[in-house]
Write an enzyme that holds these catalytic residues in place. Structure first.
Site, PDB file in Angstrom:
ATOM      1  N   LYS A  13      55.380  54.012 -54.675  1.00 40.01           N
ATOM      2  CA  LYS A  13      56.326  53.876 -55.806  1.00 40.01           C
ATOM      3  C   LYS A  13      57.763  53.661 -55.313  1.00 40.01           C
ATOM      4  O   LYS A  13      58.442  52.746 -55.748  1.00 40.01           O
ATOM      5  CB  LYS A  13      56.275  55.128 -56.709  1.00 40.01           C
ATOM      6  CG  LYS A  13      54.903  55.393 -57.309  1.00 40.01           C
ATOM      7  CD  LYS A  13      54.911  56.592 -58.237  1.00 40.01           C
ATOM      8  CE  LYS A  13      55.204  57.924 -57.548  1.00 40.01           C
ATOM      9  NZ  LYS A  13      54.224  58.319 -56.508  1.00 40.01           N
ATOM     10  N   ARG A  88      55.673  62.986 -65.471  1.00 38.50           N
ATOM     11  CA  ARG A  88      54.540  63.443 -64.676  1.00 38.50           C
ATOM     12  C   ARG A  88      53.601  64.323 -65.488  1.00 38.50           C
ATOM     13  O   ARG A  88      52.584  64.775 -64.957  1.00 38.50           O
ATOM     14  CB  ARG A  88      55.041  64.245 -63.485  1.00 38.50           C
ATOM     15  CG  ARG A  88      55.028  63.470 -62.161  1.00 38.50           C
ATOM     16  CD  ARG A  88      55.657  64.363 -61.143  1.00 38.50           C
ATOM     17  NE  ARG A  88      55.303  64.128 -59.792  1.00 38.50           N
ATOM     18  CZ  ARG A  88      56.100  63.517 -58.906  1.00 38.50           C
ATOM     19  NH1 ARG A  88      57.226  62.986 -59.272  1.00 38.50           N
ATOM     20  NH2 ARG A  88      55.728  63.439 -57.650  1.00 38.50           N
ATOM     21  N   ARG A 127      55.222  59.174 -43.507  1.00 34.75           N
ATOM     22  CA  ARG A 127      56.480  58.685 -44.120  1.00 34.75           C
ATOM     23  C   ARG A 127      57.701  59.251 -43.389  1.00 34.75           C
ATOM     24  O   ARG A 127      57.744  60.427 -43.040  1.00 34.75           O
ATOM     25  CB  ARG A 127      56.504  59.116 -45.589  1.00 34.75           C
ATOM     26  CG  ARG A 127      57.842  58.916 -46.268  1.00 34.75           C
ATOM     27  CD  ARG A 127      57.748  58.951 -47.778  1.00 34.75           C
ATOM     28  NE  ARG A 127      56.983  60.055 -48.309  1.00 34.75           N
ATOM     29  CZ  ARG A 127      56.525  60.118 -49.558  1.00 34.75           C
ATOM     30  NH1 ARG A 127      56.734  59.124 -50.387  1.00 34.75           N
ATOM     31  NH2 ARG A 127      55.842  61.169 -49.966  1.00 34.75           N
ATOM     32  N   ARG A 160      59.992  64.525 -44.859  1.00 33.69           N
ATOM     33  CA  ARG A 160      60.132  65.465 -45.979  1.00 33.69           C
ATOM     34  C   ARG A 160      59.338  66.745 -45.711  1.00 33.69           C
ATOM     35  O   ARG A 160      58.256  66.710 -45.147  1.00 33.69           O
ATOM     36  CB  ARG A 160      59.595  64.812 -47.265  1.00 33.69           C
ATOM     37  CG  ARG A 160      60.614  63.974 -47.966  1.00 33.69           C
ATOM     38  CD  ARG A 160      60.032  63.135 -49.078  1.00 33.69           C
ATOM     39  NE  ARG A 160      59.149  63.835 -50.015  1.00 33.69           N
ATOM     40  CZ  ARG A 160      58.654  63.277 -51.109  1.00 33.69           C
ATOM     41  NH1 ARG A 160      58.946  62.019 -51.409  1.00 33.69           N
ATOM     42  NH2 ARG A 160      57.864  63.935 -51.909  1.00 33.69           N
ATOM     43  N   ARG A 171      49.476  68.089 -53.766  1.00 34.42           N
ATOM     44  CA  ARG A 171      50.196  67.189 -54.678  1.00 34.42           C
ATOM     45  C   ARG A 171      49.252  66.167 -55.299  1.00 34.42           C
ATOM     46  O   ARG A 171      49.415  65.781 -56.459  1.00 34.42           O
ATOM     47  CB  ARG A 171      51.353  66.493 -53.930  1.00 34.42           C
ATOM     48  CG  ARG A 171      52.539  67.437 -53.719  1.00 34.42           C
ATOM     49  CD  ARG A 171      53.447  67.013 -52.582  1.00 34.42           C
ATOM     50  NE  ARG A 171      53.969  65.681 -52.704  1.00 34.42           N
ATOM     51  CZ  ARG A 171      54.353  64.923 -51.675  1.00 34.42           C
ATOM     52  NH1 ARG A 171      54.278  65.389 -50.435  1.00 34.42           N
ATOM     53  NH2 ARG A 171      54.821  63.727 -51.876  1.00 34.42           N
TER      54      ARG A 171
HETATM   55  P1  ADP Z   1      55.572  57.222 -53.224  1.00 34.28           P
HETATM   56  O1  ADP Z   1      57.003  56.990 -53.652  1.00 34.28           O
HETATM   57  O2  ADP Z   1      54.582  56.674 -54.211  1.00 34.28           O
HETATM   58  O3  ADP Z   1      55.280  58.654 -52.866  1.00 34.28           O
HETATM   59  P2  ADP Z   1      56.346  55.670 -50.844  1.00 34.28           P
HETATM   60  O4  ADP Z   1      56.856  54.382 -51.428  1.00 34.28           O
HETATM   61  O5  ADP Z   1      57.350  56.611 -50.322  1.00 34.28           O
HETATM   62  O6  ADP Z   1      55.338  56.394 -51.893  1.00 34.28           O
HETATM   63  O7  ADP Z   1      55.294  55.286 -49.707  1.00 34.28           O
HETATM   64  C1  ADP Z   1      54.623  56.288 -48.941  1.00 34.28           C
HETATM   65  C2  ADP Z   1      54.511  55.828 -47.495  1.00 34.28           C
HETATM   66  O8  ADP Z   1      53.624  54.717 -47.424  1.00 34.28           O
HETATM   67  C3  ADP Z   1      55.837  55.362 -46.888  1.00 34.28           C
HETATM   68  O9  ADP Z   1      55.870  55.783 -45.546  1.00 34.28           O
HETATM   69  C4  ADP Z   1      55.782  53.836 -46.990  1.00 34.28           C
HETATM   70  O10 ADP Z   1      56.520  53.191 -45.952  1.00 34.28           O
HETATM   71  C5  ADP Z   1      54.286  53.547 -46.883  1.00 34.28           C
HETATM   72  N1  ADP Z   1      53.850  52.430 -47.743  1.00 34.28           N
HETATM   73  C6  ADP Z   1      54.280  52.137 -48.992  1.00 34.28           C
HETATM   74  N2  ADP Z   1      53.627  51.061 -49.488  1.00 34.28           N
HETATM   75  C7  ADP Z   1      52.754  50.682 -48.531  1.00 34.28           C
HETATM   76  C8  ADP Z   1      51.785  49.634 -48.430  1.00 34.28           C
HETATM   77  N3  ADP Z   1      51.586  48.775 -49.445  1.00 34.28           N
HETATM   78  N4  ADP Z   1      51.056  49.546 -47.313  1.00 34.28           N
HETATM   79  C9  ADP Z   1      51.251  50.398 -46.281  1.00 34.28           C
HETATM   80  N5  ADP Z   1      52.131  51.421 -46.299  1.00 34.28           N
HETATM   81  C10 ADP Z   1      52.880  51.555 -47.405  1.00 34.28           C
HETATM   82  P1  AMP Z   2      58.399  62.808 -55.381  1.00 26.49           P
HETATM   83  O1  AMP Z   2      59.660  62.542 -54.634  1.00 26.49           O
HETATM   84  O2  AMP Z   2      58.272  61.958 -56.614  1.00 26.49           O
HETATM   85  O3  AMP Z   2      57.171  62.751 -54.510  1.00 26.49           O
HETATM   86  O4  AMP Z   2      58.514  64.310 -55.913  1.00 26.49           O
HETATM   87  C1  AMP Z   2      58.613  65.406 -55.015  1.00 26.49           C
HETATM   88  C2  AMP Z   2      58.439  66.717 -55.765  1.00 26.49           C
HETATM   89  O5  AMP Z   2      59.510  66.866 -56.730  1.00 26.49           O
HETATM   90  C3  AMP Z   2      57.153  66.866 -56.588  1.00 26.49           C
HETATM   91  O6  AMP Z   2      56.064  67.304 -55.803  1.00 26.49           O
HETATM   92  C4  AMP Z   2      57.594  67.904 -57.623  1.00 26.49           C
HETATM   93  O7  AMP Z   2      57.621  69.216 -57.081  1.00 26.49           O
HETATM   94  C5  AMP Z   2      59.045  67.506 -57.906  1.00 26.49           C
HETATM   95  N1  AMP Z   2      59.132  66.529 -59.022  1.00 26.49           N
HETATM   96  C6  AMP Z   2      59.607  65.250 -58.959  1.00 26.49           C
HETATM   97  N2  AMP Z   2      59.538  64.660 -60.160  1.00 26.49           N
HETATM   98  C7  AMP Z   2      59.005  65.580 -61.014  1.00 26.49           C
HETATM   99  C8  AMP Z   2      58.647  65.565 -62.392  1.00 26.49           C
HETATM  100  N3  AMP Z   2      58.833  64.472 -63.161  1.00 26.49           N
HETATM  101  N4  AMP Z   2      58.108  66.691 -62.923  1.00 26.49           N
HETATM  102  C9  AMP Z   2      57.917  67.794 -62.179  1.00 26.49           C
HETATM  103  N5  AMP Z   2      58.204  67.873 -60.884  1.00 26.49           N
HETATM  104  C10 AMP Z   2      58.741  66.779 -60.291  1.00 26.49           C
END
Ligand code: ADP
Ligand code: AMP
Length: 216
Positions: A13, A88, A127, A160, A171
């Site tokens: 995302k 969410r 990541r 993170r 999660r």
């Molecule tokens: P989210 O925001 O859904 O938690 P991220 O965009 O942070 O996910 O992506 C999670 C990890 O996967 C990051 O390290 C990113 O660089 C990698 N990633 C994202 N999209 C892809 C993809 N299409 N193929 C391979 N790795 C990806």
């Molecule tokens: P994310 O960066 O989207 O992966 O979110 C990291 C963490 O933030 C999640 O595991 C939750 O603990 C909290 N969080 C982020 N967005 C929300 C939401 N819309 N509702 C509840 N918790 C959230």
């Protein structure tokens, strides 16, 4: 464009959000980023959110909803926005519907990025994020050309606290129980488009643009 990005942790995302926000010139609003900024700055909100985040649990709805409501009232959201990680829960989605109705606008599309559990854990654990500019990398799939240093701004990369296998697994469970019902919620509103998040990053973006009905 008023858009939501939906999908489990690690689906991509945040990665896609940067491209989408750039293409459509809309602000990228990540509730996770807002909480992490608050934790960094030591605010009351950050203190309240941290425990939940470290455990891989959702922050209570009332805290999240208030932040998003305030953020959507800011001037840069007038012509659109991209929500990442919100809503969410069904309660959050219902509140968002009410907030938007009060402003007199509606959502255009909800982009659902699909990927299975094996891919998600590997992605989240690998990541790395730049401390300075927030760019997201992956140690194998999308590494920085400069190793532990960001190849865009020279900042240090960090992992993170919640990107360890145990917390990511929690999660994903939380996503399946509390967030996945939103797929049906938005599907009933005819807003949902689904893309395959296991493809390469560029390919996923192409699919998103096509599903939004615009050219590349
Ligand atoms: P989210 O925001 O859904 O938690 P991220 O965009 O942070 O996910 O992506 C999670 C990890 O996967 C990051 O390290 C990113 O660089 C990698 N990633 C994202 N999209 C892809 C993809 N299409 N193929 C391979 N790795 C990806
Ligand atoms: P994310 O960066 O989207 O992966 O979110 C990291 C963490 O933030 C999640 O595991 C939750 O603990 C909290 N969080 C982020 N967005 C929300 C939401 N819309 N509702 C509840 N918790 C959230």
């Amino acid at each position: 464009m008023r858009l939501i990005l939906l999908g489990p942790p690690g689906a991509g995302k945040g990665t896609q959000a940067v491209f989408i926000a750039g293409k459509y010139n809309i602000p990228h609003i990540s509730t996770g980023d807002i909480f992490r900024d608050n934790i960094k700055q030591g605010t009351e909100l950050g203190k309240k959110a941290k425990d939940y985040m470290d455990k891989g649990l959702l922050v209570p709805d009332e805290l999240v909803v208030e932040i998003v409501e305030d953020r959507l009232k800011q001037g840069d959201c007038t012509n659109g926005f991209l929500l990442d990680g919100f809503p969410r829960t069904v309660m959050q989605a219902q509140t968002l519907d009410k907030v938007l109705k009060n402003i007199g606008v509606g959502l255009d599309k909800v982009i659902n990025i699909e990927a299975d559990k094996g891919v998600l854990v590997e992605r989240a654990v690998g990541r790395r994020i730049c401390k300075e500019c927030g760019t997201t990398f992956h140690i194998k799939n999308n590494p920085s050309a400069k190793g532990d240093i960001c190849d865009r701004c020279g900042g240090n990369l960090y992992q993170r606290d919640d990107d360890n296998e145990e917390t990511v697994t929690r999660r994903i469970e939380v996503y399946l129980n509390e967030t996945a019902p939103l797929i049906e919620y938005y599907s009933k509103q005819n807003k949902l488009v689904t893309v395959d998040g296991t493809e390469e990053i560029d390919k996923v973006f192409e699919e998103i643009v096509v599903s939004l009905g615009s050219g590349l």
